[in-house]
Write a protein that holds these residues in place. Structure first.
Motif, PDB file in Angstrom:
ATOM      1  N   GLY A 275       0.825  -1.194   0.000  1.00  0.00           N
ATOM      2  CA  GLY A 275       0.000   0.000   0.000  1.00  0.00           C
ATOM      3  C   GLY A 275       0.862   1.248   0.000  1.00  0.00           C
ATOM      4  N   ASN A 276       0.303   2.331  -0.507  1.00  0.00           N
ATOM      5  CA  ASN A 276       1.051   3.589  -0.540  1.00  0.00           C
ATOM      6  C   ASN A 276       1.561   3.957   0.848  1.00  0.00           C
ATOM      7  N   GLY A 277       2.843   4.272   0.910  1.00  0.00           N
ATOM      8  CA  GLY A 277       3.444   4.686   2.169  1.00  0.00           C
ATOM      9  C   GLY A 277       4.025   3.563   2.995  1.00  0.00           C
ATOM     10  N   ASP A 278       3.774   2.306   2.623  1.00  0.00           N
ATOM     11  CA  ASP A 278       4.411   1.197   3.340  1.00  0.00           C
ATOM     12  C   ASP A 278       5.929   1.340   3.214  1.00  0.00           C
ATOM     13  N   GLN A 279       6.640   0.988   4.265  1.00  0.00           N
ATOM     14  CA  GLN A 279       8.094   1.195   4.277  1.00  0.00           C
ATOM     15  C   GLN A 279       8.794  -0.004   4.892  1.00  0.00           C
ATOM     16  N   VAL A 280       9.963  -0.342   4.350  1.00  0.00           N
ATOM     17  CA  VAL A 280      10.750  -1.454   4.862  1.00  0.00           C
ATOM     18  C   VAL A 280      12.234  -1.145   4.649  1.00  0.00           C
ATOM     19  N   HIS A 281      13.050  -1.595   5.581  1.00  0.00           N
ATOM     20  CA  HIS A 281      14.501  -1.440   5.474  1.00  0.00           C
ATOM     21  C   HIS A 281      15.098  -2.742   4.958  1.00  0.00           C
ATOM     22  N   VAL A 282      16.051  -2.631   4.014  1.00  0.00           N
ATOM     23  CA  VAL A 282      16.650  -3.825   3.430  1.00  0.00           C
ATOM     24  C   VAL A 282      18.179  -3.709   3.439  1.00  0.00           C
ATOM     25  N   VAL A 299      24.976  -2.850   0.880  1.00  0.00           N
ATOM     26  CA  VAL A 299      24.212  -1.615   0.702  1.00  0.00           C
ATOM     27  C   VAL A 299      22.970  -1.681   1.582  1.00  0.00           C
ATOM     28  N   TRP A 300      22.703  -0.607   2.329  1.00  0.00           N
ATOM     29  CA  TRP A 300      21.509  -0.530   3.170  1.00  0.00           C
ATOM     30  C   TRP A 300      20.568   0.501   2.579  1.00  0.00           C
ATOM     31  N   LEU A 301      19.320   0.117   2.409  1.00  0.00           N
ATOM     32  CA  LEU A 301      18.340   0.988   1.762  1.00  0.00           C
ATOM     33  C   LEU A 301      17.028   1.011   2.546  1.00  0.00           C
ATOM     34  N   THR A 302      16.296   2.100   2.391  1.00  0.00           N
ATOM     35  CA  THR A 302      14.909   2.176   2.849  1.00  0.00           C
ATOM     36  C   THR A 302      14.021   2.183   1.611  1.00  0.00           C
ATOM     37  N   LEU A 303      13.079   1.259   1.568  1.00  0.00           N
ATOM     38  CA  LEU A 303      12.132   1.184   0.458  1.00  0.00           C
ATOM     39  C   LEU A 303      10.774   1.715   0.913  1.00  0.00           C
ATOM     40  N   THR A 304      10.164   2.512   0.084  1.00  0.00           N
ATOM     41  CA  THR A 304       8.835   3.046   0.363  1.00  0.00           C
ATOM     42  C   THR A 304       7.935   2.725  -0.824  1.00  0.00           C
ATOM     43  N   ALA A 305       6.695   2.302  -0.533  1.00  0.00           N
ATOM     44  CA  ALA A 305       5.768   1.896  -1.589  1.00  0.00           C
ATOM     45  C   ALA A 305       5.004   3.099  -2.148  1.00  0.00           C
ATOM     46  N   ARG A 306       4.793   3.054  -3.459  1.00  0.00           N
ATOM     47  CA  ARG A 306       3.979   4.061  -4.154  1.00  0.00           C
ATOM     48  C   ARG A 306       3.360   3.385  -5.367  1.00  0.00           C
ATOM     49  N   ASP A 307       2.051   3.516  -5.475  1.00  0.00           N
ATOM     50  CA  ASP A 307       1.326   2.897  -6.598  1.00  0.00           C
ATOM     51  C   ASP A 307       1.625   1.402  -6.700  1.00  0.00           C
ATOM     52  N   GLN A 308       1.647   0.736  -5.539  1.00  0.00           N
ATOM     53  CA  GLN A 308       1.824  -0.717  -5.430  1.00  0.00           C
ATOM     54  C   GLN A 308       3.191  -1.202  -5.933  1.00  0.00           C
ATOM     55  N   ARG A 309       4.170  -0.334  -5.898  1.00  0.00           N
ATOM     56  CA  ARG A 309       5.529  -0.782  -6.226  1.00  0.00           C
ATOM     57  C   ARG A 309       6.509  -0.171  -5.231  1.00  0.00           C
ATOM     58  N   TRP A 310       7.629  -0.862  -5.079  1.00  0.00           N
ATOM     59  CA  TRP A 310       8.649  -0.406  -4.139  1.00  0.00           C
ATOM     60  C   TRP A 310       9.637   0.525  -4.833  1.00  0.00           C
ATOM     61  N   GLU A 311       9.986   1.624  -4.132  1.00  0.00           N
ATOM     62  CA  GLU A 311      10.980   2.565  -4.615  1.00  0.00           C
ATOM     63  C   GLU A 311      11.980   2.840  -3.497  1.00  0.00           C
TER      64      GLU A 311
END
Length: 341
Positions: A275-282, A299-311
């Protein structure tokens, strides 16, 4: 007899041997208090930022002579006293003088300790490089400080006498010494010769929060793979994988030809249709390749969801550590980012 650190030694005759292209670790000319202060203070200031803490303390030397303007005590790292800073700075120089001493020349060492048995030293100085402060500890202000200093010492490889064995004829071994430093109204004082000690026990790393393995076919995995390839190998437009409004630049020129993610772990399982705004650390473990070789990287990244895809919304400077509050069931929700216009 111990000596206060205040005497100007004459020119040294036995400088240490350093690696090719490096400047000698031990000075080969006489120094004055002003010059010595300047050299030590620069090194101390750098290490102070790296080693500041309750057991690993930085270096900032405060000169005892009125003609030298020392940095205000208020600029020192929290918990670090000027006596402890000075002790660390002096300890490094004591070790350099100690390793450079020979039975023919202990001049530099006698700057710190008068009662040195010159005949106890060898014909040649110990070949060393990269003397560095490891830590400074002090039980209380009234007690002497104990500094631990390391240096790389050149050692011969016995196999050099055996042509049938393929080995380098020499190597550099890291060794450690502890040095007791007292404090007087006139400055730091060295209380005895350096004592060789075992390497400090490594501190166990905190538990990682990346406990969920992400499969190679997952959308989050594909986003991370495309992002690191664009960032480190110049493969594609990096902005395609970054949250709108977030500034993350690719490394230019690209240092690698190809980057492949071998393993991806996350703090929680990233959904396939978030869902929009969902967030996960990878955390991505990748292998970067060039025409001449390869090397691994993390590499450490934070991913945030927008339009049902991870960015990618952040290139994290450090990993997330496992805390009691770390979520274990679902991604964190944050306000959604507006779509591209």
């Amino acid at each position: 007899m111990m000596r206060l650190w205040k005497k100007t030694p004459p020119k040294q005759s036995s400088p240490s041997v350093t690696a090719e292209g490096e400047a000698p670790t031990v000075a080969t000319e006489g120094w004055t208090k002003g010059r010595e202060f300047a050299q030590t203070a620069v090194s101390a200031a750098i290490l102070g930022g790296l080693l500041a803490g309750p057991t690993a303390l930085g270096l900032v030397l405060f000169g005892p002579e009125p003609s030298v303007v020392a940095a205000p005590v208020s600029t020192a790292p929290v918990g670090v006293t000027s006596d402890q800073q000075a002790a660390g700075a002096v300890a490094v120089e004591v070790l350099e003088a100690y390793l450079s001493a020979t039975k023919d020349d202990v001049t530099a060492l006698r700057t710190y300790l008068e009662s040195v048995d010159q005949s106890s030293f060898g014909d040649a100085p110990v070949e060393y490089r990269s003397a560095r402060l490891v830590s400074v500890t002090q039980p209380d202000p009234a007690s002497p400080a104990t500094a631990v200093v390391s240096a790389q010492v050149k050692t011969s490889n016995p196999s050099e006498k055996d042509p049938k064995r393929d080995a380098k004829p020499e190597s550099w071994t890291v060794r450690y010494w502890q040095i007791a430093i007292g404090s007087t109204s006139e400055g730091p004082s060295v209380l005895g010769l350096p004592t060789e000690t075992a390497a400090p026990t490594p501190v166990a790393a905190p538990e990682s929060a990346y406990t969920v393995t992400v499969s190679k076919g997952d959308q989050a995995y594909e986003t991370v793979q495309a992002f690191v390839a664009a960032q480190l190998a110049g493969s594609g437009d990096i902005t395609r994988y970054v949250t709108p409004g977030v500034e993350i630049q690719a490394v230019s020129p690209a240092p690698f030809d190809e980057v492949e993610v071998k393993e991806l772990k996350a703090t929680v399982k990233p959904g396939s249709a978030p869902g929009n705004g969902d967030q996960v650390h990878v955390q991505a473990y990748a292998v970067a390749k060039t025409a001449t070789g390869s090397q691994p990287t993390t590499v450490w990244l934070t991913l945030t969801a927008r339009d049902q895809r991870w960015e990618v919304s952040a290139l994290d400077p450090a990993p997330v550590l496992k805390l009691e509050s770390t979520p274990t069931t679902s991604p964190t929700s944050v306000p959604p980012t507006p779509s591209h216009t």
